[in-house]
Structures are given as structure tokens and as C-alpha cells.
Design a protein around this motif. Structure first.
Motif, short mmCIF file in Angstrom:
data_model
loop_
_atom_site.label_atom_id
_atom_site.label_comp_id
_atom_site.label_asym_id
_atom_site.label_seq_id
_atom_site.Cartn_x
_atom_site.Cartn_y
_atom_site.Cartn_z
N TYR B 286 -7.60 -8.09 -4.38
CA TYR B 286 -8.07 -9.43 -4.04
C TYR B 286 -9.58 -9.50 -4.16
O TYR B 286 -10.26 -8.50 -4.07
CB TYR B 286 -7.61 -9.80 -2.64
N ILE B 297 -11.41 -6.17 -2.99
CA ILE B 297 -10.49 -5.49 -2.09
C ILE B 297 -9.41 -4.86 -2.96
O ILE B 297 -8.43 -5.50 -3.30
CB ILE B 297 -9.84 -6.49 -1.11
N VAL B 299 -6.18 -3.02 -4.03
CA VAL B 299 -4.92 -2.72 -3.36
C VAL B 299 -4.09 -1.76 -4.21
O VAL B 299 -3.85 -0.63 -3.81
CB VAL B 299 -4.11 -4.00 -3.07
N SER B 319 3.99 -1.38 5.93
CA SER B 319 3.27 -2.65 5.90
C SER B 319 1.85 -2.43 5.36
O SER B 319 1.16 -1.50 5.75
CB SER B 319 3.21 -3.19 7.32
N GLY B 320 1.45 -3.28 4.43
CA GLY B 320 0.11 -3.17 3.87
C GLY B 320 0.00 -2.21 2.71
O GLY B 320 -1.09 -1.98 2.20
N SER B 321 1.12 -1.65 2.26
CA SER B 321 1.04 -0.68 1.18
C SER B 321 0.89 -1.34 -0.19
O SER B 321 0.65 -0.67 -1.17
CB SER B 321 2.27 0.23 1.19
N GLY B 322 1.06 -2.65 -0.24
CA GLY B 322 0.83 -3.37 -1.50
C GLY B 322 2.10 -3.82 -2.20
O GLY B 322 2.05 -4.19 -3.37
N LYS B 323 3.22 -3.83 -1.51
CA LYS B 323 4.49 -4.21 -2.12
C LYS B 323 4.44 -5.65 -2.60
O LYS B 323 4.76 -5.94 -3.75
CB LYS B 323 5.64 -4.05 -1.11
N SER B 324 4.04 -6.57 -1.69
CA SER B 324 4.01 -7.98 -2.08
C SER B 324 2.98 -8.22 -3.16
O SER B 324 3.16 -9.07 -4.04
CB SER B 324 3.69 -8.87 -0.88
N THR B 325 1.87 -7.48 -3.10
CA THR B 325 0.84 -7.64 -4.11
C THR B 325 1.40 -7.35 -5.50
O THR B 325 1.13 -8.06 -6.46
CB THR B 325 -0.34 -6.71 -3.79
N GLU B 449 11.35 -8.64 0.34
CA GLU B 449 11.88 -8.55 1.71
C GLU B 449 12.86 -9.69 1.99
O GLU B 449 12.79 -10.32 3.04
CB GLU B 449 10.73 -8.61 2.73
N1 LIG Z 1 -4.93 -12.85 0.11
C1 LIG Z 1 -5.40 -11.62 0.44
N2 LIG Z 1 -6.74 -11.41 0.46
C2 LIG Z 1 -7.22 -10.17 0.77
N3 LIG Z 1 -6.47 -9.11 1.05
C3 LIG Z 1 -5.13 -9.27 1.06
C4 LIG Z 1 -4.53 -10.53 0.76
N4 LIG Z 1 -3.18 -10.40 0.84
C5 LIG Z 1 -2.95 -9.11 1.17
N5 LIG Z 1 -4.12 -8.43 1.31
C6 LIG Z 1 -4.27 -6.99 1.63
O1 LIG Z 1 -3.69 -6.23 0.60
C7 LIG Z 1 -3.00 -5.10 1.12
C8 LIG Z 1 -1.55 -5.08 0.64
O2 LIG Z 1 -0.90 -6.27 1.11
P1 LIG Z 1 0.61 -6.61 0.74
O3 LIG Z 1 0.89 -7.95 1.28
O4 LIG Z 1 0.83 -6.38 -0.71
O5 LIG Z 1 1.39 -5.49 1.60
P2 LIG Z 1 2.94 -5.29 1.82
O6 LIG Z 1 3.23 -3.91 1.37
O7 LIG Z 1 3.70 -6.39 1.18
O8 LIG Z 1 3.04 -5.34 3.42
P3 LIG Z 1 4.19 -6.00 4.36
O9 LIG Z 1 5.30 -5.00 4.43
O10 LIG Z 1 3.48 -6.13 5.68
O11 LIG Z 1 4.59 -7.29 3.75
C9 LIG Z 1 -3.13 -5.19 2.64
O12 LIG Z 1 -4.16 -4.32 3.07
C10 LIG Z 1 -3.51 -6.62 2.89
O13 LIG Z 1 -4.32 -6.71 4.04
#
Ligand SMILES: Nc1ncnc2c1ncn2[C@@H]1O[C@H](COP(=O)(O)OP(=O)(O)OP(=O)(O)O)[C@@H](O)[C@H]1O
Ligand code: SF4
Ligand SMILES: [Mg+2]
Lengths: 328, 596
Positions: B286, B297, B299, B319-325, B449
Motif C-alpha cells: 500500500y 507499506i 506487504v 491475520s495481517g499476513s497479506g492474504k486479502s492483499t 474468508e
Molecule cells: N488499505 C491499506 N493501507 C495500508 N495498509 C494496509 C491496507 N490494508 C491492509 N493493510 C496492511 O497490509 C497487511 C496485510 O493485510 P491483509 O488484509 O492482506 O491481511 P490478511 O492476511 O487478509 O489478514 P486477515 O486474516 O486479518 O484478513 C497488514 O499489515 C495490514 O495492516
């Protein structure tokens, strides 16, 4: 872990920067306001020199006076001169009153400050008590009664409140004087007696607003999980609101208070007029009607200054009350 | 012996006091002996929390305890007045809430909150209370027990707060402790530590406990007795081992089956070899991208993967590992900073604007939360009509026909078409959410999810549906979840993300037995098993071995700070290489043969 040993110091530095930013933006606002005040007062019809000499004066005489008063200078120069004067504590000379603006203000400002301070002393504790009590009894009979009362108080025009106060206390009961003159000598009690009715009228107006905001801020917190948790710990209702909820609701409350209290200084025109009280607000109104520009500008700047200081104080309190900002 | 807790004929209603009230709990009876642990299980809305709270004489606003009796020792709880209840709460009965993060007062220090029950109930003076709190912090294995109390809630992690809340509950030495889903919000690796700490702390105080959960495996670790609830009524009650091993009630069996989804059979036709989606060396994140091609940032780091036509790739990580990213990058919502994303042999443009309508159509994203993804005011018809018009230009009768087909595909009656979304259940909404994606006739669906917000039974039904759709339509999925059980049930290949890197990627079979990457090992080992005694068998993990300082600026293994297998001089100095394991997966680690 989350809080390395240096977090306290870096937190404090962060806090100072945050506050410095607020102060800086306050000063910038003040500067912009001064610019606006200056421009607007320049836009008002009429010219001080013309005004003084009357319609029949010869153009030469007017021109000479303008030169003497510095009115022929470019606006920028006049603005900077005025600003420098303000900063040096000399807001100019009132041609209308034929005395320095500083002297006029010195005779009025203390009166306004006394009235505002005493009203604050009455209004703030009262508003907090009403707001907190009705939030605790949310939906109950007491809450509904207080709600209706404060709503009526917000809606009632202030001249009506002041007039009714005069009718009751001065005319009917004859307890209090209908004109509020600050006694030249005499003790604090005399002062209170003299100011009782203006204080009463002003307090009623601001208490209602502040109490409603307090109630709303507290009720917004009451639905949160930490409140349920506190209840399940066996915390008593009074402790719940005072110890748990209030610190979290403090930011919106002080903000509402800042807004209401700034009114006590600048918005008291009607109350000052009705009680014939020599304060700053009526002074400013007079300055408008008599086209006394230097006086008008000075009053506007004082009100703006007071407003910004109150907002700054509210911001500071809100920042200090928030551990996320206080403790990074 | 007289039971310690005795509940009889409990009835709780919501709404008014008259006939309009709806009954949310009815006819619940149970007893717990002193020192026993009773688990309340059931899906969401089954009344678990409501029942637990009545033990403190408390009903949430809008609800009312309308009948029955609750006895704690010699006290008749429903006979107490408000001051009597306040004296009971936090002193004799203590509560540990589901979300500790929300249940701590944000503006007060932890220590003030933890000792508060002891102080207001006059149990001890402040000094004694603080000393006791510190000893509880130690017993709950919290870091820096002497100073942790000086922090504010926002300075602590979810797992730490959950344990601090346990300390707050135990400080008065309560005779009954109520634990309401205390680990649901935690990642499995944190959950196991917290469970261990809870169990030890409650047992050492000799307290009676009520443990509320929807997770049977967790309950198996904690409870002596189990009460299975459905719609506010008791379905089955009994000793834990009996209920778990030989459930007599159908509903309990459904719960058990949903808890551990069976692997879904792969389609008969093996997926084609040509990759549908292929990602190579992807970096994404991001914020602004600097001139070295790294986002502000960062990821995702160096992700490569491929999904064949009709295949399913699982992506798992905390959580926060970057799956949704990752899903957002594939969908075009985030531009990759560098690396290539190819779809069906063609390079996919990074941003949405450059993608063609057909590329849009072929990749569909389904979100976790159907509630926010679907406009509640719109009807099912409107929601499905849009993609049908947009991608296929379908109108009128043709549209209605296709819509009926879609509803049939997701096993919902066609009569639902006119209903507004706000009137649908969680599972139905998720199905509509899926149908909206299917309306486009995509080749790849990104499921982020999709079952996490649903309770186990409903979630398991959605998994079945996904597997069927895949067989019928030849769809490929990227299936994102934090739950390894779910992922193993539906995916052919699985990728484990840690801190934005793919630490392990390989076929499903490789995750059935070690060797694993050290993080996968931790993840797999932390999932509770559905039998009593599992928790005790898990020896506490050793602390990671001491190593020298990490080399500055090196691109080191992200798992280094937590890894118990780390190697001094290697892991803290060099970027880990990729290794191929005999089980079929590739890992990113310095250990050539993964350790266990
Ligand atoms: N819009 C954004 N701007 C800045 N950082 C972000 C944004 N969205 C997510 N992040 C950061 O990117 C990293 C990965 O986020 P992501 O949502 O991909 O995690 P995740 O694995 O899907 O977690 P979860 O299981 O909680 O959904 C996290 O550290 C999060 O704080
Ligand atoms: S590279 Fe080293 S630190 Fe990383 S997982 Fe492997 S052994 Fe552990
Ligand atoms: Mg996510």
C-alpha cells in the motif's frame, strides 16, 4: 513488546509537537481573521475622515485629515501598521470617542471577564450534573423531565429569559436590582447581588446546550462493551459513569463547553443591553453603529482570540485525556 | 453432594413484558459440581452468552430473565436486588468476555482495571491487590509481569489482553468463572497458549467454570460436561467424553461433522496442465511506490504461484499476513509494485482501468462479509440482474431464466428472487454473494474468508456448495482462509503465507504429515484436536534459541523472531533459500530437511 523503554520520552515529544501544531494553526487562524476583519471594516461605507468632518467639509480638509490619519496609505501598509500596533498592545485611536481604543477596552473588558467567569462557575458544574444525571437515568422520568426543560431552554430566545428574570426578581419580588452596575466598592457579595440576574440569564442559555451535549456524549459510551464489562465487575452506577465513562467522553464534552463558553463573552449583547451592563459585546455593537473602525476591529480580535483559546484548551484536554495520543 | 451451581427451568425473553415478547431461552436446566467445568456449545444465536450472563443475574438490554431459578451455593441469584447483584458480580462470579480488546476501558491503565474488582468489593487493599495481580500475570505467562500493568489496552496484543482479562476475573478468587468464547478472536497459534494459561489458572484456584464456545475441539480440552444448545433449548447434555465420542442427538452430530470438514473429492477430470492464473515474483503493498519499485507499506514479497484451470489453491496465514492483499492484486484493486500476473496466457494489466470487460468477467472476487458486500435494501433480483446485464446483456425473460438457473445452482428456491437482502440469513446472503460472482460466468473465483463469518454448520454447507459448483462448472478457486482445516478440505494446493512471504507451497497431501516448514509446523500443531487431553499432550513450546543480532539490511526470514528451529549465523545473516521437500512442497527455509 509494545512499549519499548523510550516510548515515554518519544511520546512526550510527540505530544509537544501535536500541541505546537495546534497553537500554530490557532495563530494562523488569528492572522487570517485579522485580515478578514481589516478588509471587511474597509468595505463598510463611509470614511472616518469624512465622518468626522461632516458632509459639509471641503475636500481639501478631508484630504488633509486623511493624510494625518494615514488613510491615504496603501491598504497593505495600513494593515501591517495596525497589526504591529495590535501586537504591541496599541489597537489605535478612536476618533469617535476621541480616546485610545486601549483605554476604552480597559474600562469594559474586566466587566465582561467577571460576568463570563462567574457564569462559567455556575454553568459548568450545573451542566455536568444535569447531563450526567439524565444520562444515568436514560429513558426514565427524570431524564425526560430534564430533557424537556433543556430543550425549552435552548429554544427560548434570550431576551425573553432576561425579561422574565427582570419581571420576577426585580419587579415582582424586588430582590435584585434590574440594572447591573458593577459596584465601585463593596464586597464580593454585593458584586454577586448586582450580577445575579445577568449570570442567571446567561447560565440558563449555555447550561442547556452543555447539558445536552454531555448527556449525548455519555450515552454514546454507555452502549460499549467495556461498560457492560464494568457492570459485570460489580461497579456501582455512580462509579461507572464518573470513573469509567467520563474520561472517555471528556473530549466531546470539553469541545461543547468551549463552544458554549465562548458565547459568554461575545454573544452576551442582549443580556448586556437588557441589564444595561457595560461589557464588551454592547461596546462592539456601539462601535458598529458609530462606525468606530479601530474599536470594532479590536473587539472582533478579542472575541476571536477568546474563542480560539477556548478551542485550544478543549483540544489540549482532549489530547491529554486520550492515552493513545498521550502514550504512544 | 449438593451441586455448586443449579439452574432450573430458565427462561429468557426479549422485547416487551407482554405477549409480544419472544422467548430466546427456554427450559434450560443444568447443575455443576464444585470445581467442575461445564461447556455451553451451539451455533451463533443459540443463546449461549445469554444463559452464561444469567448466572450473574444479568440480561442484556432489551432482554429479561422471565422465569426459572438459579442457585449458586446457597444464594438464590434471581432473588437478589441490584446492590446484591453488584456485590456478587466480579466478586463471587467473574466474567471473561469474548473480545478483550473491546472490553477493557481504553482510557485506564491495565493495572487499575485488573485490581478494581478486589478494591470495590473490599477484598484487599491496593498494595496486596497489585501484588496478587502480578502473581496472576506470571501464572498466565504474560511478558514483563511487573510492568505490563502500567500499559494501556491499545499497547497490547489481543492474546495478551485476553489473558489480562483472565487475571482481572481471577483477582478476587471467584467461586464461579464464566469464559465467553475467550479465544475465538485469536489466531490458533495464540489460542493454544491462552487455553493453557486459562486452564491452569482456573484449576489452581479450584473455581467452578462455565465455558462458552462454538468450537468443539476447544471445548474438548476445557470441559468435564457439555450442554449442547440450539435455538435456546438444550439438545443434549452429558459428560464431555460421552457427548464428543458418542453423541446421541442429531444436532450434536451435525455440529461435530461441521467442526472438521471432510476433504471434498477432487473433480473426476484432472485439472488441465496449462495454468489459468500464473503469478511470478510479485511484490505489492500500500502507499506510494518509490523508485526502487517498493511500495511505502510493503506487504507481499516475491510471491509466485499458479492455478490450473479447474484447480483450487488455498492460501492460509495469520491475520495481517497479506492474504486479502493477494486477492486484491489478482482482482486488480491494487496495482502490483513489480512482478507479473498472467491470466490464461496473457499478461493482466495492473489496474482496473486497463483491464477489459472480459478480463473482469473471468475473475470474480467474493468477500468475507456478505453483510457489507450486499446492499441490504436491494432485492436478490436487483443484485443478480446487474452482472447479468453488464457482462452478458441479458434482459427480460432471458434474464429471469438465467436467474432461476443461478438460484438453482446455489440451492436456493427461485421464490427468493423478490426478497430484499436484509431479510436473508447469513448463509443465504453468502450464497447470493456467490451467485452474483457466478452470474458473470467466471473462470476463477477469489474466495476471501467466505466461511469465516458463518458458524460451523452453515459454513460447512457453503464448502459443500463450492465443491459441487467446481465439479459442475469447472471453476478454479483461490480459497483464502485462516483455518487450515477448511483449506485442507477443499483445496488441491496450499500456500502458507507468513509476513507476506510464501513460506511453503505444495499439494494438499504434503500437509497431512511432517516434514513442514517451521511455521507450518507451528500452525498445524496448534489446531486443537477433537479429544480430551490433547492440550496436556502438547508440551509447551520451547523458547526460540538465542541467536546473534540480525544483520542489518539483509532480507531475512520473516519468521526468525518466533522460530524455534532458527540457526545462528545462518538465519540471522542470509536470505533463506527454497527447498523441495519429499512430501511434494517447496519451503523457504535454511533447513534443507524441515525440522520437527
Ligand atoms: N488499505 C491499506 N493501507 C495500508 N495498509 C494496509 C491496507 N490494508 C491492509 N493493510 C496492511 O497490509 C497487511 C496485510 O493485510 P491483509 O488484509 O492482506 O491481511 P490478511 O492476511 O487478509 O489478514 P486477515 O486474516 O486479518 O484478513 C497488514 O499489515 C495490514 O495492516
Ligand atoms: S529460515 Fe531459519 S528462522 Fe526462518 S523458518 Fe527456517 S529455520 Fe526458522
Ligand atoms: Mg483478510
Amino acid at each position: 513488546m509494545a512499549a519499548p523503554p523510550t516510548s515515554r520520552e518519544s511520546g512526550n515529544a510527540f505530544l509537544l509537537i501535536l500541541l505546537a501544531k495546534r497553537v500554530a494553526s490557532g495563530l494562523l487562524t488569528l492572522f487570517l481573521v485579522s485580515l478578514v476583519v481589516f478588509i471587511i471594516s474597509g468595505l463598510l461605507p463611509g470614511d472616518a475622515a469624512q465622518e468626522m468632518l461632516g458632509q459639509s467639509a471641503t475636500p481639501e480638509a478631508v484630504a488633509a485629515l486623511r493624510q494625518q490619519m494615514g488613510l491615504d496609505q496603501p491598504a497593505a501598509v495600513r494593515f501591517l501598521r495596525w497589526l504591529a500596533g495590535l501586537l504591541g498592545g496599541d489597537p489605535g485611536f478612536s476618533l469617535v470617542a476621541n480616546m485610545p481604543v486601549a483605554d476604552i477596552i480597559a474600562s469594559r473588558l474586566p466587566n465582561s471577564l467577571i460576568l463570563a467567569a462567574l457564569s462559567t462557575l455556575v454553568a459548568v458544574p450545573l451542566a455536568l450534573t444535569i447531563g450526567i444525571t439524565s444520562a444515568m437515568r436514560q429513558g426514565g422520568r427524570l431524564d425526560r423531565a430534564l430533557n424537556t426543560t433543556t430543550l425549552a431552554m435552548v429554544a427560548l430566545p434570550e431576551f425573553l429569559i432576561a425579561t422574565i428574570a427582570v419581571l420576577i426578581f426585580a419587579v415582582e419580588l424586588r430582590w435584585l436590582p434590574s440594572i447591573a452596575l458593577v459596584p465601585a466598592q463593596g464586597g464580593f457579595l454585593d458584586l454577586l447581588r448586582a450580577l445575579a440576574m445577568p449570570i442567571l440569564s446567561l447560565s440558563i442559555i449555555v447550561v442547556a446546550q452543555m447539558a445536552r451535549m454531555t448527556r449525548a456524549a455519555i450515552i454514546a459510551q454507555l452502549g460499549l462493551p467495556y461498560v457492560e464489562m464494568a457492570r459485570l465487575k460489580g461497579v456501582s452506577p455512580a462509579r461507572l459513569v464518573l470513573v469509567h465513562v467520563l474520561p472517555n467522553a471528556i473530549a466531546p464534552i470539553v469541545n461543547a463547553m468551549a463552544l458554549s463558553l465562548s458565547y459568554l463573552l461575545g454573544g452576551a449583547v442582549i443580556v448586556e443591553t437588557i441589564f444595561n451592563y457595560p461589557g464588551l459585546a454592547s461596546l462592539m455593537v456601539n462601535a458598529v453603529t458609530s462606525r468606530d473602525m479601530p474599536l470594532l476591529q479590536a473587539c472582533a480580535m478579542i472575541f476571536c482570540c477568546a474563542y480560539l483559546s477556548l478551542v485550544l484548551i478543549a483540544d489540549t484536554v482532549a489530547i491529554l485525556a486520550n492515552p493513545r495520543l498521550r502514550n504512544r | 453432594m449438593k451441586p455448586h451451581v443449579e439452574v432450573k427451568g430458565l427462561r429468557v425473553t426479549a422485547g416487551g413484558k407482554d405477549d409480544s415478547a419472544i422467548t430466546i431461552v427456554e427450559g434450560v436446566d443444568f447443575t455443576i459440581p464444585r470445581g467442575g467445568v461445564l461447556a455451553l456449545i451451539g451455533e451463533s444465536g443459540s443463546g449461549k452468552t445469554t444463559i452464561a450472563l444469567t448466572l450473574m443475574g444479568y440480561a442484556r438490554s432489551g432482554c429479561r430473565i422471565a422465569g426459572g431459578s438459579i442457585r449458586l451455593g446457597d444464594t438464590d441469584i434471581l432473588g437478589l436486588d441490584e446492590p446484591g447483584l453488584a456485590a456478587l458480580r466480579g466478586d463471587r462470579v467473574a466474567y471473561i468476555a469474548q473480545s478483550a480488546a473491546a472490553s477493557f476501558n481504553p482510557s485506564k491503565r491495565i493495572m487499575d482495571q485488573v485490581v478494581e474488582p478486589a478494591l470495590i468489593h473490599g477484598r484487599m487493599d491496593r498494595k496486596t491487590a497489585e501484588a496478587k495481580a502480578v502473581s496472576l500475570f506470571k501464572a498466565l505467562a504474560l511478558p514483563q509481569p511487573d510492568s505490563i500493568g502500567n500499559r494501556y489496552p491499545h499497547q497490547l496484543s489481543g492474546g495478551q489482553l485476553q489473558r489480562l482479562m483472565a487475571a482481572m476475573a481471577l483477582i478476587t478468587g471467584p467461586e464461579l468463572v464464566i469464559l465467553d468464547e475467550p479465544t475465538t478472536a485469536l489466531d490458533v497459534t495464540t489460542q493454544i497458549e491462552v487455553l493453557r494459561a486459562f486452564k491452569h489458572a482456573v484449576a489452581s484456584q479450584g473455581a467452578t467454570a462455565i465455558y462458552v464456545s462454538h468450537d468443539l475441539a476447544v471445548v474438548a480440552q476445557m470441559a468435564d460436561q457439555i450442554l449442547v444448545l440450539n435455538k435456546g433449548r438444550v439438545r443434549e447434555a452429558g459428560v464431555a467424553a460421552q457427548v464428543l465420542q458418542s453423541p446421541t442427538d442429531d444436532y450434536t452430530r451435525t455440529l461435530m461433522a461441521a467442526a472438521r470438514p471432510a476433504p471434498k473429492p477432487a473433480p473426476a477430470v484432472p485439472p488441465a496442465q496449462a495454468p489459468l492464473l500464473e503469478i511470478k515474483g510479485l511484490f505489492a503493498g500500500y502507499g506510494k511506490v518509490d523508485n526502487t519499485g517498493r511500495p511505502e507499506i510493503p506487504v507481499l514479497r516475491d510471491i509466485s504461484l499458479s492455478i490450473a484451470k479447474g484447480a483450487t489453491l488455498g492460501v492460509i496465514g495469520e491475520s495481517g499476513s497479506g492474504k486479502s492483499t493477494l486477492a486484491r492484486v489478482v482482482a486488480g484493486l491494487i496495482r502490483p509494485a513489480s512482478g507479473a500476473v498472467n491470466f490464461d496466457g496473457q499478461r493482466l494489466p495492473g489496474g482496473l482501468e486497463q483491464r477489459s470487460r472480459d478480463q473482469f468477467r473471468r475473475i470474480q472476487l467474493v468477500f468475507q462479509n456478505a453483510d457489507t458486500a450486499l446492499n441490504p435494501a436491494h432485492s436478490v433480483e436487483e443484485i443478480l440482474g446487474r452482472p447479468l446485464r453488464f457482462y452478458h446483456g441479458l434482459k427480460g425473460a432471458a434474464q429471469r431464466k438465467r436467474m432461476a438457473e443461478l438460484l438453482d445452482l446455489i440451492r436456493l428456491p427461485a421464490s427468493l428472487a423478490g426478497r430484499a437482502c436484509s431479510g436473508l440469513s447469513g448463509g443465504q446472503k453468502q450464497r447470493i454473494n456467490l451467485a452474483r460472482a457466478l452470474a458473470a460466468k467466471p473462470d476463477l473465483i477469489l474466495c476471501d474468508e467466505v466461511t469465516s463469518a458463518l458458524d460451523t454448520v452453515v459454513g460447512a454447507a457453503i464448502l459443500d456448495l463450492l465443491a459441487e459448483l467446481r465439479r459442475e462448472l469447472g471453476l478454479a478457486y483461490m480459497f483464502i482462509s485462516h483455518d487450515i482445516g477448511t483449506v485442507c478440505a477443499i483445496c488441491d494446493d496450499i500456500m502458507v503465507l507468513y509476513g507476506g512471504t510464501a513460506v511453503e507451497i505444495g499439494p494438499r497431501a504434503a500437509y497431512q504429515a511432517p516434514p513442514f516448514h517451521p511455521y507450518t509446523d507451528l500452525l498445524v500443531g496448534s489446531v486443537p484436536e477433537l479429544r480430551a487431553g490433547w492440550l496436556e499432550e502438547q508440551a509447551a513450546r520451547p523458547a526460540p534459541p538465542a541467536i546473534g543480532p540480525a544483520l542489518d539490511g539483509a532480507d531475512l526470514c520473516r519468521f526468525l523472531p518466533r522460530c524455534t528451529a532458527r540457526i545462528d549465523g545462518l538465519c540471522n545473516q542470509f536470505t533463506p533459500p527454497r527447498h523441495h521437500l519429499p512430501g511434494g512442497s517447496d519451503i523457504l527455509c535454511h533447513h534443507p530437511e524441515a525440522v520437527n
